[in-house]
Design an enzyme around this catalytic site. Structure first.
Site, PDB file in Angstrom:
ATOM      1  N   TYR A 170     -80.863 -95.919 -32.109  1.00 56.53           N
ATOM      2  CA  TYR A 170     -79.828 -96.285 -31.150  1.00 56.53           C
ATOM      3  C   TYR A 170     -80.370 -97.132 -30.000  1.00 56.53           C
ATOM      4  O   TYR A 170     -79.613 -97.825 -29.322  1.00 56.53           O
ATOM      5  CB  TYR A 170     -79.162 -95.028 -30.575  1.00 56.53           C
ATOM      6  CG  TYR A 170     -78.331 -94.246 -31.562  1.00 56.53           C
ATOM      7  CD1 TYR A 170     -78.021 -94.747 -32.821  1.00 56.53           C
ATOM      8  CD2 TYR A 170     -77.868 -92.985 -31.240  1.00 56.53           C
ATOM      9  CE1 TYR A 170     -77.267 -94.018 -33.721  1.00 56.53           C
ATOM     10  CE2 TYR A 170     -77.108 -92.235 -32.133  1.00 56.53           C
ATOM     11  CZ  TYR A 170     -76.812 -92.770 -33.380  1.00 56.53           C
ATOM     12  OH  TYR A 170     -76.056 -92.038 -34.264  1.00 56.53           O
ATOM     13  N   LYS A 174     -87.084 -87.880 -42.589  1.00 52.82           N
ATOM     14  CA  LYS A 174     -86.992 -88.564 -43.881  1.00 52.82           C
ATOM     15  C   LYS A 174     -88.357 -89.174 -44.181  1.00 52.82           C
ATOM     16  O   LYS A 174     -88.518 -90.373 -44.411  1.00 52.82           O
ATOM     17  CB  LYS A 174     -85.890 -89.621 -43.839  1.00 52.82           C
ATOM     18  CG  LYS A 174     -85.506 -90.175 -45.217  1.00 52.82           C
ATOM     19  CD  LYS A 174     -84.933 -89.135 -46.152  1.00 52.82           C
ATOM     20  CE  LYS A 174     -84.487 -89.810 -47.462  1.00 52.82           C
ATOM     21  NZ  LYS A 174     -84.185 -88.813 -48.518  1.00 52.82           N
ATOM     22  N   ASP A 190     -81.340 -85.393 -46.032  1.00 50.42           N
ATOM     23  CA  ASP A 190     -80.291 -85.263 -47.034  1.00 50.42           C
ATOM     24  C   ASP A 190     -80.204 -83.821 -47.542  1.00 50.42           C
ATOM     25  O   ASP A 190     -79.111 -83.277 -47.729  1.00 50.42           O
ATOM     26  CB  ASP A 190     -80.504 -86.247 -48.189  1.00 50.42           C
ATOM     27  CG  ASP A 190     -81.948 -86.351 -48.656  1.00 50.42           C
ATOM     28  OD1 ASP A 190     -82.838 -85.756 -48.015  1.00 50.42           O
ATOM     29  OD2 ASP A 190     -82.200 -87.044 -49.662  1.00 50.42           O
ATOM     30  N   ASP A 244     -77.314 -86.597 -34.453  1.00 51.47           N
ATOM     31  CA  ASP A 244     -75.921 -86.967 -34.232  1.00 51.47           C
ATOM     32  C   ASP A 244     -75.076 -86.512 -35.417  1.00 51.47           C
ATOM     33  O   ASP A 244     -74.024 -85.876 -35.265  1.00 51.47           O
ATOM     34  CB  ASP A 244     -75.837 -88.490 -34.051  1.00 51.47           C
ATOM     35  CG  ASP A 244     -74.490 -88.951 -33.526  1.00 51.47           C
ATOM     36  OD1 ASP A 244     -73.580 -88.117 -33.354  1.00 51.47           O
ATOM     37  OD2 ASP A 244     -74.341 -90.160 -33.293  1.00 51.47           O
ATOM     38  N   ASP A 301     -72.672 -82.736 -35.825  1.00 49.98           N
ATOM     39  CA  ASP A 301     -71.233 -82.812 -36.095  1.00 49.98           C
ATOM     40  C   ASP A 301     -70.888 -82.048 -37.374  1.00 49.98           C
ATOM     41  O   ASP A 301     -69.859 -81.381 -37.452  1.00 49.98           O
ATOM     42  CB  ASP A 301     -70.788 -84.268 -36.217  1.00 49.98           C
ATOM     43  CG  ASP A 301     -70.514 -84.910 -34.862  1.00 49.98           C
ATOM     44  OD1 ASP A 301     -70.810 -84.265 -33.841  1.00 49.98           O
ATOM     45  OD2 ASP A 301     -70.014 -86.043 -34.828  1.00 49.98           O
TER      46      ASP A 301
END
Length: 406
Positions: free
Chosen positions: A180, A231, A263, A287, A291
């Site tokens: 970001y 990852k 994942d 993020d 959620d």
């Protein structure tokens, strides 16, 4: 019982104490309460923002004032614009004055930003850019997002009762680094002459080390289990992440560390969420996963968050958005905003007693059967945003012992 204590106090704060009279800031419900002599004062910056933000902020402000008054705390509130509201007023999503006032306060309470009205703005003029600038400006690099399934709402989860019941986890998200914020970023043209967009996932050692320590400290105060999500089978930034988290683990021999690819973590959160205690991860993975974790609880409208730095005020906000489709219709669930105020008291000011008053009041209100539309089920009483706020105020005032009901 779901853990409302969230069990973390990262950065320093202070605390203090109680006598009865009618609370001065009373709404239509005319509640009576015990008010203690003022022993402490705090300056709080309020950022109502957009959409449902002003509605839920008004409720959180009242609840914060009432719970504080019972503990001898007085708040000086200063309301400032941010996001779309700031764009309409000043032409920028985070005015210099807003950031300056926020930095001078003891804590910052944010409701929600964004809306359809500004969706087509250029990136630097989007409401969300103001939020990123606010986090960076406050140095709030550590985001704490609890996901606890309340016993009263276990059947609101989309998962089977046996999977959702008892879930109590914390996502610790790095907030000011990664893709970001990484450079270079932008638009360009490839060798075929096609337009491309690009971003950079980049982390420095110090950024990983400091969020890793927050993760370990959080796990140490909870159940002693930390899962680091990355990852590392594909991304160089994740290879460094795993290397540094593993190194920091040597400082915390009492915390059990595991690693998981993002994942797989996304799958495991649905398959067996109770395996997780504390998760630490980077900005973009945090993020997404937080959620996802929010829906274990039945509604994103129930979950608060805290964003903390090494010094200065923390930023406290619900994790849901501005919900412009229901703004002004008295349909919003204010409980995540109210619980964010509780996190402000605990993590921002060190006021544990007042924080518990608010959390117990939310439980008591749910025990009494009140539900907004997003958490409504048969046999409960459907109420709007304002009435839910009034019932939470009644619960703060009643100070009844909490008997958890399913």
């Amino acid at each position: 019982m779901a853990c409302l204590g969230y069990n973390v106090r990262l950065f320093k704060a202070t605390g203090f104490p109680s006598r009865p009279r009618v609370h001065p800031t009373r709404r239509a419900c005319s509640i009576r309460c015990a008010v203690s002599p003022v022993t402490k004062r705090y300056n709080i910056t309020l950022l109502p923002g957009d959409g449902i933000g002003p509605e839920i902020m008004a409720i959180a402000k009242d609840v914060l004032s009432l719970a504080g008054s019972q503990e001898g705390i007085e708040f000086q509130f200063k309301e400032m614009p941010v996001g779309g509201a700031a764009l309409d007023l000043t032409g920028v999503p985070l005015p210099d004055e807003t950031l300056s006032i926020a930095k001078q306060s003891d804590a910052v309470l944010l409701a929600a930003i964004g809306g359809y009205k500004w969706d087509k703005n250029e990136k630097h003029l989007k409401p969300e850019t103001g939020l990123l600038q606010l986090r960076a400006g406050l140095g709030a690099f550590a985001n704490l997002r609890p996901a606890s399934v309340f016993p009263q709402l276990v059947d609101s989860s989309t998962l089977k009762r046996e999977v959702a019941e008892g879930v109590d986890l914390m996502v610790v998200r790095e907030l000011t680094g990664g893709i970001y914020f990484g450079m270079p970023r932008g638009f360009g043209t490839n060798e075929k002459g096609e337009e491309i967009g690009f971003n950079t996932e980049v982390y420095a050692t110090y950024e990983i080390d400091r969020i890793a320590r927050v993760g370990f400290e959080t796990a140490r105060r909870r159940r002693g289990k930390l899962c680091s999500v990355d990852k590392a089978n594909v991304l160089e930034a994740s290879i460094l992440w795993r290397k540094r988290v593993t190194a920091i683990a040597l400082e915390y021999p009492d915390v059990e560390l595991s690693h998981m690819y993002v994942d797989n973590a996304a799958m495991q959160l649905i398959r067996d969420p109770k395996q997780f205690d504390t998760i630490v991860t980077n900005n973009i993975f945090g993020d997404i996963l937080s959620d996802e974790a929010s829906m274990l609880t039945g509604s994103i409208g129930m979950l608060p968050s805290a964003s903390l730095g090494e010094s200065g005020p923390g930023l406290f906000e619900p994790i849901h958005g501005s919900a412009p489709d229901i703004a002004g219709q008295d349909k919003a669930n204010p409980l995540a905003m109210v619980l964010s105020a509780a996190m402000l008291l605990r993590h921002g000011l060190g006021e544990e007693n007042a924080a518990k008053k608010i959390e117990n009041a939310v439980l008591e209100t749910l025990n009494r059967g009140f539900r907004t539309g997003d958490i409504f089920s048969s046999g409960k009483k459907l109420v709007g945003c304002k009435e839910m706020g009034e019932e939470v105020l009644r619960s703060v005032d009643s100070e009844r012992p909490i008997a958890v009901l399913s």
